[in-house]
Design a protein around this motif. Structure first.
Motif, PDB file in Angstrom:
ATOM      1  N   GLY A   9     -35.317   9.545 -38.549  1.00 42.09           N
ATOM      2  CA  GLY A   9     -36.582   9.000 -38.052  1.00 42.09           C
ATOM      3  C   GLY A   9     -37.774   9.482 -38.851  1.00 42.09           C
ATOM      4  O   GLY A   9     -38.814   9.825 -38.298  1.00 42.09           O
ATOM      5  N   ASN A  36     -34.985   1.436 -40.584  1.00 39.49           N
ATOM      6  CA  ASN A  36     -35.680   0.365 -41.288  1.00 39.49           C
ATOM      7  C   ASN A  36     -36.024   0.855 -42.696  1.00 39.49           C
ATOM      8  O   ASN A  36     -37.019   1.550 -42.911  1.00 39.49           O
ATOM      9  CB  ASN A  36     -36.941  -0.016 -40.498  1.00 39.49           C
ATOM     10  CG  ASN A  36     -37.670  -1.211 -41.088  1.00 39.49           C
ATOM     11  OD1 ASN A  36     -37.569  -1.481 -42.282  1.00 39.49           O
ATOM     12  ND2 ASN A  36     -38.401  -1.911 -40.250  1.00 39.49           N
ATOM     13  N   ALA A  88     -35.449  11.752 -34.813  1.00 36.57           N
ATOM     14  CA  ALA A  88     -35.741  10.394 -34.313  1.00 36.57           C
ATOM     15  C   ALA A  88     -35.628  10.336 -32.791  1.00 36.57           C
ATOM     16  O   ALA A  88     -34.883  11.100 -32.180  1.00 36.57           O
ATOM     17  CB  ALA A  88     -34.755   9.405 -34.925  1.00 36.57           C
ATOM     18  N   VAL A  90     -36.418   7.399 -29.217  1.00 32.06           N
ATOM     19  CA  VAL A  90     -37.099   6.285 -28.566  1.00 32.06           C
ATOM     20  C   VAL A  90     -37.528   6.739 -27.173  1.00 32.06           C
ATOM     21  O   VAL A  90     -36.874   7.575 -26.546  1.00 32.06           O
ATOM     22  CB  VAL A  90     -36.235   5.003 -28.448  1.00 32.06           C
ATOM     23  CG1 VAL A  90     -36.126   4.320 -29.779  1.00 32.06           C
ATOM     24  CG2 VAL A  90     -34.853   5.296 -27.876  1.00 32.06           C
ATOM     25  N   GLY A 141     -36.921  19.242 -29.739  1.00 33.14           N
ATOM     26  CA  GLY A 141     -36.933  19.240 -28.269  1.00 33.14           C
ATOM     27  C   GLY A 141     -38.273  18.761 -27.762  1.00 33.14           C
ATOM     28  O   GLY A 141     -39.029  18.113 -28.494  1.00 33.14           O
ATOM     29  N   ILE A 224     -48.244  15.441 -29.926  1.00 31.94           N
ATOM     30  CA  ILE A 224     -48.747  14.653 -31.055  1.00 31.94           C
ATOM     31  C   ILE A 224     -49.078  13.270 -30.481  1.00 31.94           C
ATOM     32  O   ILE A 224     -48.313  12.315 -30.620  1.00 31.94           O
ATOM     33  CB  ILE A 224     -47.682  14.537 -32.173  1.00 31.94           C
ATOM     34  CG1 ILE A 224     -46.758  15.758 -32.183  1.00 31.94           C
ATOM     35  CG2 ILE A 224     -48.337  14.348 -33.534  1.00 31.94           C
ATOM     36  CD1 ILE A 224     -45.414  15.508 -32.831  1.00 31.94           C
ATOM     37  N   THR A 227     -48.653   9.476 -32.231  1.00 34.51           N
ATOM     38  CA  THR A 227     -47.500   8.876 -32.927  1.00 34.51           C
ATOM     39  C   THR A 227     -47.034   7.583 -32.255  1.00 34.51           C
ATOM     40  O   THR A 227     -47.464   7.240 -31.157  1.00 34.51           O
ATOM     41  CB  THR A 227     -46.275   9.830 -32.966  1.00 34.51           C
ATOM     42  OG1 THR A 227     -45.747   9.930 -31.644  1.00 34.51           O
ATOM     43  CG2 THR A 227     -46.616  11.188 -33.516  1.00 34.51           C
TER      44      THR A 227
HETATM   45  P1  NDP Z   1     -42.327   8.128 -33.553  1.00 29.80           P
HETATM   46  O1  NDP Z   1     -42.057   6.983 -32.642  1.00 29.80           O
HETATM   47  O2  NDP Z   1     -43.519   8.086 -34.425  1.00 29.80           O
HETATM   48  O3  NDP Z   1     -41.065   8.391 -34.465  1.00 29.80           O
HETATM   49  C1  NDP Z   1     -39.766   8.174 -34.012  1.00 29.80           C
HETATM   50  C2  NDP Z   1     -38.878   7.870 -35.185  1.00 29.80           C
HETATM   51  O4  NDP Z   1     -37.554   7.643 -34.685  1.00 29.80           O
HETATM   52  C3  NDP Z   1     -39.285   6.607 -35.959  1.00 29.80           C
HETATM   53  O5  NDP Z   1     -39.147   6.888 -37.320  1.00 29.80           O
HETATM   54  C4  NDP Z   1     -38.260   5.590 -35.494  1.00 29.80           C
HETATM   55  O6  NDP Z   1     -37.972   4.601 -36.450  1.00 29.80           O
HETATM   56  C5  NDP Z   1     -37.051   6.504 -35.318  1.00 29.80           C
HETATM   57  N1  NDP Z   1     -35.982   5.854 -34.559  1.00 29.80           N
HETATM   58  C6  NDP Z   1     -36.041   5.298 -33.326  1.00 29.80           C
HETATM   59  N2  NDP Z   1     -34.864   4.744 -33.016  1.00 29.80           N
HETATM   60  C7  NDP Z   1     -34.029   4.967 -34.056  1.00 29.80           C
HETATM   61  C8  NDP Z   1     -32.693   4.615 -34.343  1.00 29.80           C
HETATM   62  N3  NDP Z   1     -31.956   3.910 -33.493  1.00 29.80           N
HETATM   63  N4  NDP Z   1     -32.155   5.009 -35.509  1.00 29.80           N
HETATM   64  C9  NDP Z   1     -32.888   5.702 -36.399  1.00 29.80           C
HETATM   65  N5  NDP Z   1     -34.172   6.047 -36.205  1.00 29.80           N
HETATM   66  C10 NDP Z   1     -34.731   5.675 -35.040  1.00 29.80           C
HETATM   67  O7  NDP Z   1     -42.360   9.394 -32.580  1.00 29.80           O
HETATM   68  P2  NDP Z   1     -42.651  10.959 -32.849  1.00 29.80           P
HETATM   69  O8  NDP Z   1     -42.873  11.230 -34.267  1.00 29.80           O
HETATM   70  O9  NDP Z   1     -43.661  11.378 -31.860  1.00 29.80           O
HETATM   71  O10 NDP Z   1     -41.269  11.581 -32.372  1.00 29.80           O
HETATM   72  C11 NDP Z   1     -40.472  12.380 -33.198  1.00 29.80           C
HETATM   73  C12 NDP Z   1     -39.792  13.466 -32.373  1.00 29.80           C
HETATM   74  O11 NDP Z   1     -40.766  14.316 -31.792  1.00 29.80           O
HETATM   75  C13 NDP Z   1     -38.955  12.924 -31.212  1.00 29.80           C
HETATM   76  O12 NDP Z   1     -37.759  13.672 -31.150  1.00 29.80           O
HETATM   77  C14 NDP Z   1     -39.804  13.232 -29.993  1.00 29.80           C
HETATM   78  O13 NDP Z   1     -39.019  13.414 -28.847  1.00 29.80           O
HETATM   79  C15 NDP Z   1     -40.452  14.516 -30.431  1.00 29.80           C
HETATM   80  N6  NDP Z   1     -41.654  14.906 -29.731  1.00 29.80           N
HETATM   81  C16 NDP Z   1     -42.809  14.150 -29.814  1.00 29.80           C
HETATM   82  C17 NDP Z   1     -43.942  14.552 -29.142  1.00 29.80           C
HETATM   83  C18 NDP Z   1     -45.195  13.769 -29.203  1.00 29.80           C
HETATM   84  O14 NDP Z   1     -46.141  14.177 -28.538  1.00 29.80           O
HETATM   85  N7  NDP Z   1     -45.276  12.684 -29.940  1.00 29.80           N
HETATM   86  C19 NDP Z   1     -43.950  15.782 -28.360  1.00 29.80           C
HETATM   87  C20 NDP Z   1     -42.709  16.483 -28.346  1.00 29.80           C
HETATM   88  C21 NDP Z   1     -41.627  16.057 -29.026  1.00 29.80           C
HETATM   89  P3  NDP Z   1     -38.920   3.299 -36.692  1.00 29.80           P
HETATM   90  O15 NDP Z   1     -40.028   3.779 -37.574  1.00 29.80           O
HETATM   91  O16 NDP Z   1     -38.006   2.340 -37.348  1.00 29.80           O
HETATM   92  O17 NDP Z   1     -39.395   2.850 -35.334  1.00 29.80           O
END
Ligand code: NDP
Length: 315
Positions: A9, A36, A88, A90, A141, A224, A227
């Motif tokens: 991701g 993607n 990564a 969802v 996490g 964050i 995002t």
């Molecule tokens: P984003 O939605 O920006 O990033 C998620 C990424 O996961 C994207 O690159 C997305 O791809 C990818 N992804 C989703 N489904 C799939 C799949 N089936 N196969 C491969 N890749 C996939 O979110 P964040 O950057 O915020 O999240 C990243 C991590 O941080 C996660 O584990 C989240 O739980 C964790 N987190 C986030 C927080 C926040 O406040 N944002 C806080 C705490 C933890 P695509 O670009 O194609 O959609």
């Protein structure tokens, strides 16, 4: 030689910011494992990651076949594996009905936990073989799965129960689409998946740290709020969430700062302790944080491991 790190991701948010932070050091080659391909290449270019320091490989965590194919392709590339970052995710907080992965698992747990579980298990041997000074497996996490925090107490709370839904295949036919066997709730499914991520990290540590020397760790990088994770949320939430986190809870971190935190967990020679859930204080210093009772329950971690093995075809 350069270290090689696979980041799932990495096409947006935290994964992309981490890819940039590591690539910029010149000491890492980043393999962006993304569903993607084109989006990932464009994202890398737009954020200014030098092509020599990164490559994109296709990985769709919502398909176990794709996960297996990725592991094969990675091996075929001939690169050693020195660090794996399971990032990564969802998040489907407004979904009324469950959606499913290729194998018919509820999408949030299927992607965030089961896809990563299989990937990490398949690549463990590659990590073992690495001759890099330190090797690490990091699973991102979240505070939201930890009911010992304020954020973790916003309903619906994470709760895996006795794992009956997961054991039944999480498919909404013979079993509930929720791990605990309850009715579908997208926000809860995400939080449950994050508890699975944190339990999996600890079970890896217990089973493999001593034997392999691999560092297993998890982290909460901070909120964050900007995002793509919140892309499925209602527009008003998306408008108000970043300022709320910035000025009220003060838990807000920029993507860049969060990326440098995750990059630190991947590469800082001081953060080699295994079995740790890292967090950062207001001065941006890392510390070993406490997990909730459920997220540190060793019995549950063992059971989760065994049930997950069956679902992904490893047992
Ligand atoms: P984003 O939605 O920006 O990033 C998620 C990424 O996961 C994207 O690159 C997305 O791809 C990818 N992804 C989703 N489904 C799939 C799949 N089936 N196969 C491969 N890749 C996939 O979110 P964040 O950057 O915020 O999240 C990243 C991590 O941080 C996660 O584990 C989240 O739980 C964790 N987190 C986030 C927080 C926040 O406040 N944002 C806080 C705490 C933890 P695509 O670009 O194609 O959609």
């Amino acid at each position: 030689r350069k270290g090689n790190v696979v980041i799932t991701g990495a096409s947006s948010g935290l994964g992309l910011a981490t890819a940039k932070a590591l690539a910029e050091t010149g000491e890492w080659h980043v393999i962006m494992a993304c569903r993607n391909f084109l989006k990932a290449e464009k994202a890398a270019k737009s954020i200014g990651i030098n092509k020599e320091n990164c490559s994109v490989m296709h990985l769709d965590l919502a398909s176990l076949e794709s996960v297996r194919q990725f592991a094969d392709n990675f091996r075929r590339s001939g690169r050693p594996l020195d660090a794996l970052v399971c990032n990564a995710a969802v998040y489907l907080p407004t979904a009324k009905e469950p959606t499913y992965t290729a194998q018919g698992f509820e999408l949030s747990v299927g992607t965030n936990h089961l896809g990563h579980f299989l990937l990490a298990r398949l690549l463990l041997d590659d990590l073992k073989k690495s001759d890099y000074p330190y090797k690490r497996l990091i699973i991102v996490g979240s505070i939201t799965g930890n009911t010992n925090t304020l954020a973790g107490n916003v309903p619906p709370k994470a709760n895996l129960g006795d794992l009956r839904g997961l054991a039944g295949g999480l498919n909404g036919i013979q079993s509930s689409p929720m791990i605990d066997g309850g009715d579908f709730d997208g926000a809860k499914a995400y939080k449950d998946s994050k508890v699975c991520n944190m339990l999996t990290m600890q079970e890896f540590h217990r089973r493999y740290h001593e034997e392999t020397g691999i560092t297993f760790a998890s982290l909460y990088p901070g909120c964050i709020a900007t995002t793509g994770l919140f892309r499925e949320h209602i527009p008003l939430f998306r408008l108000l969430f970043p300022p709320f986190q910035k000025y009220i809870t003060k838990g807000y971190v920029s993507e860049e700062e969060a990326g440098s935190r995750l990059a630190q967990v991947v590469s800082d020679p001081n953060l080699t302790k295994s079995g740790v859930y890292w967090s950062w204080n207001k001065g941006s210093e890392s510390f070993e944080n406490q997990l909730s009772k459920e997220a540190s329950d060793a019995e549950k971690a063992k059971k989760l491991w065994e049930v997950s093995e069956k679902l992904v075809g490893l047992a």
